[in-house]
Structure formats: C-alpha cells, structure tokens
Design a protein around this motif. Structure first.
Motif, PDB file in Angstrom:
ATOM      1  N   ARG A   1      52.318  33.731  34.105  1.00  0.00           N
ATOM      2  CA  ARG A   1      51.706  35.048  34.669  1.00  0.00           C
ATOM      3  C   ARG A   1      50.350  34.786  34.708  1.00  0.00           C
TER       4      ARG A   1
ATOM      5  N   GLN B   1      47.698  34.761  38.069  1.00  0.00           N
ATOM      6  CA  GLN B   1      46.863  35.745  38.278  1.00  0.00           C
ATOM      7  C   GLN B   1      45.425  35.072  38.514  1.00  0.00           C
TER       8      GLN B   1
ATOM      9  N   GLU C   1      43.354  36.631  41.727  1.00  0.00           N
ATOM     10  CA  GLU C   1      42.008  36.793  41.578  1.00  0.00           C
ATOM     11  C   GLU C   1      41.218  36.070  42.669  1.00  0.00           C
TER      12      GLU C   1
END
Length: 315
Positions: free
Chosen positions: A298, A302, A307
């Motif tokens: 995870r 991300q 991001e």
C-alpha cells in the motif's frame, strides 16, 4: 561502524542501495560515499582502482548489480553474467587492496538450486541445478559469495555475504519487460484501473510460491549484520512466510482498487516453483522483519503511482 566512518554504498540509486542510504541517514551516519554509474563505471577495473585508492572507504555495502526479471535474465544472459562478475570482482578486490574494515555483499535468493528443499537453508548452496532462466545471474552472485570467503580465507578480510529474498520498495523498476513480479503487477493493475480495462493477464499459472521483503527491512537487517556478524558463508534475509503468485495478484488488485477480473497466461514460464528463505539463523541473532506485506505494498503504491500522479496534476 562509527557515525563518522566513511561508508561506500555501491549502487546507491537502486532500490537496495537507496534503502541503505535512508537507513544510514536515519541513524545519523554522516560520511556516506556514493557515485552514480556515470561518475564511476564499476565494470572498469582501472576506474574502480583509482576510486578506492583516492577515497579509501572504511566500510562497503556492495549493492550494485545488473538486475531484472525472468524476461531480462533469460534474454541478456551473457550481459548478466559478465557485468555482474566485473562489478563484484573489482569492488571486492579493491576493498582488500586498500584495507576496508568490513564489506557486505548482497546476493539473491536465486543462488539456491531450483528444486532445493523448502524453506531454503544457507547450507543448500551448490547442492543442485539452478533455475535455467536466471542461471547466469545466479552464478555471478555465487561467485561473489565465494570471492568474499576466499579473501577471508587467504587475506583475513572481514567480508560477509547476505542473501535477500524477493524485494520491493521505493525506487523499484516498473518496466514491464524487465521488472520483477510485484512491481509488474502494481503497474498492470494500476494501468488497467486507469484505462477501465475489464481484465488483467498475469504471467504463468499463479501457483509458484514467493516471499516478499520490503527494501527498508532489508536495509535494517544489513546494518544489523554489519554490527553483529563476522563469519564466512552467508546469511538469509527474509520474512519466513510466502504466498502464491495468484494470492499476490489478488492482494495487489485489492490495494490498487481494481474491479476487473484476473486471468493467468499458462503459456508463460513460472520459474522456480517455490522460494522461501529459512531465516532462523538471522532470527536467532535477534533480527526479524517488521513491515507487513499489505502495509508495504500500500505504501509503495501510494508513493510510486498516486503521489506522482497528484504531483503531475498540480504542475
């Protein structure tokens, strides 16, 4: 190692090397020595010799290597063997020449025989045939282990070897032609979600079992071993648990939030049936992995996808 010891991280831009840099910085080590491949070609003996004679590092983490997944390993067999032999030979020999206090060589779990008993114990090295698809890379890594032991035997060098299991983390390779299975799955599912595709095809049958270790856990283990291990042979680094590629695919699907179906292309090779590390030697010394697989995936997803896309959208 002291906080001001001169520490050379070979391969500092890679997934493992960058994790070592982060771990050292976090612990307050202030004298890290790094060079990009453009600044120093580790395949060039004269260049490596000049670098070591000029800088004289006290400690070395040998994380530099030519790496890739099944396709890359099986396609560029000569390159993987030749270049990795050059890199490790040049660095290990020069570490001896300039009197490096300690060197840690990073290998790979592919050094073990294809059909070795599971979980893989350190003593199973060279007890059977290797997996053919990545044999050249494995042979190069075995040579690195034996080089460390030979320099220890002949010259008394404190050179140690560690064998990490399958890795994932920041600065991984997401090129579908050259990447390992976990980053490849992350990219496949992310792109399928973005495009609205109804199906993701996964290579192989999904039955092989694999173990996955976050690069930050590996770096932590390497620093632990630099402080606590001074023997010949090798030490496995892993979590001691595995799962099938099929289960991994569904885990990645869940993390990404993809809602389509998964199919398996059984015409593609599976590789080694199972690669689970026996980490009892390392655990007995007092170190265990701390980053759970779903938690780690995870965070990687991300960082590597969400991001980056948010940053692009804001610019």
């Amino acid at each position: 190692m002291n906080k001001d010891s001169k520490i050379y991280i070979a391969g500092h831009r890679g997934m493992v090397g960058s994790a070592l840099v982060r771990a050292l910085e976090k612990r307050g080590f202030t004298n890290q020595l790094t060079r990009t491949s453009k600044e120093l070609d580790l395949r060039n003996q004269a260049a490596v010799t000049a670098f070591f004679e000029r800088e004289k590092p006290e400690y070395v983490f040998l994380a530099a290597a030519k790496v890739g997944g099944i396709v890359a390993n099986n396609t560029y067999r000569a390159d993987f063997l030749y270049e990795n032999l050059l890199i490790e030979s040049n660095i290990i020999h020069q570490a001896y020449q300039v009197g490096v206090k300690k060197l840690l060589f990073l290998g790979s779990s592919c050094i073990y025989p294809k059909l070795a008993p599971q979980p893989l114990k350190e003593e199973y090295l060279l007890t059977g045939l290797l997996e053919p698809t990545n044999e050249p890379y494995a042979i190069a890594k075995i040579a690195g282990i034996k080089l460390c032991d030979a320099y220890r035997d002949q010259y008394g060098c404190n050179f140690i070897s560690v064998m990490p299991t399958n890795l994932y983390g920041p600065n991984d390779n997401y090129d579908l032609k050259n990447s390992h299975v976990l980053p490849a799955l992350l990219r496949k599912f992310h792109e399928a979600k973005e495009k609205g595709d109804q199906e993701v095809m996964v290579w192989g049958s999904g039955t092989p079992l694999r173990e996955f270790l976050h690069a930050d856990d590996l770096a932590d283990a390497c620093l632990f071993l630099m402080d606590n291990y001074n023997e010949a042979g090798l030490v496995n680094i892993g979590v001691g648990e595995d799962l099938s590629i099929k289960d991994l695919a569904y885990l990645v699907k869940d993390v990404v939030g993809y809602e389509g179906r998964i199919t398996f292309d059984t015409t593609k090779p599976d590789g080694t049936p199972r690669k689970l590390m026996d980490v009892s030697k390392l655990n007995a010394m007092g170190w265990k992995a701390s980053i759970g697989l779903k938690e780690g995936i995870r965070k990687v997803y991300q960082d590597a996808f969400i991001e980056k896309e948010e940053l692009k959208a804001s610019n």
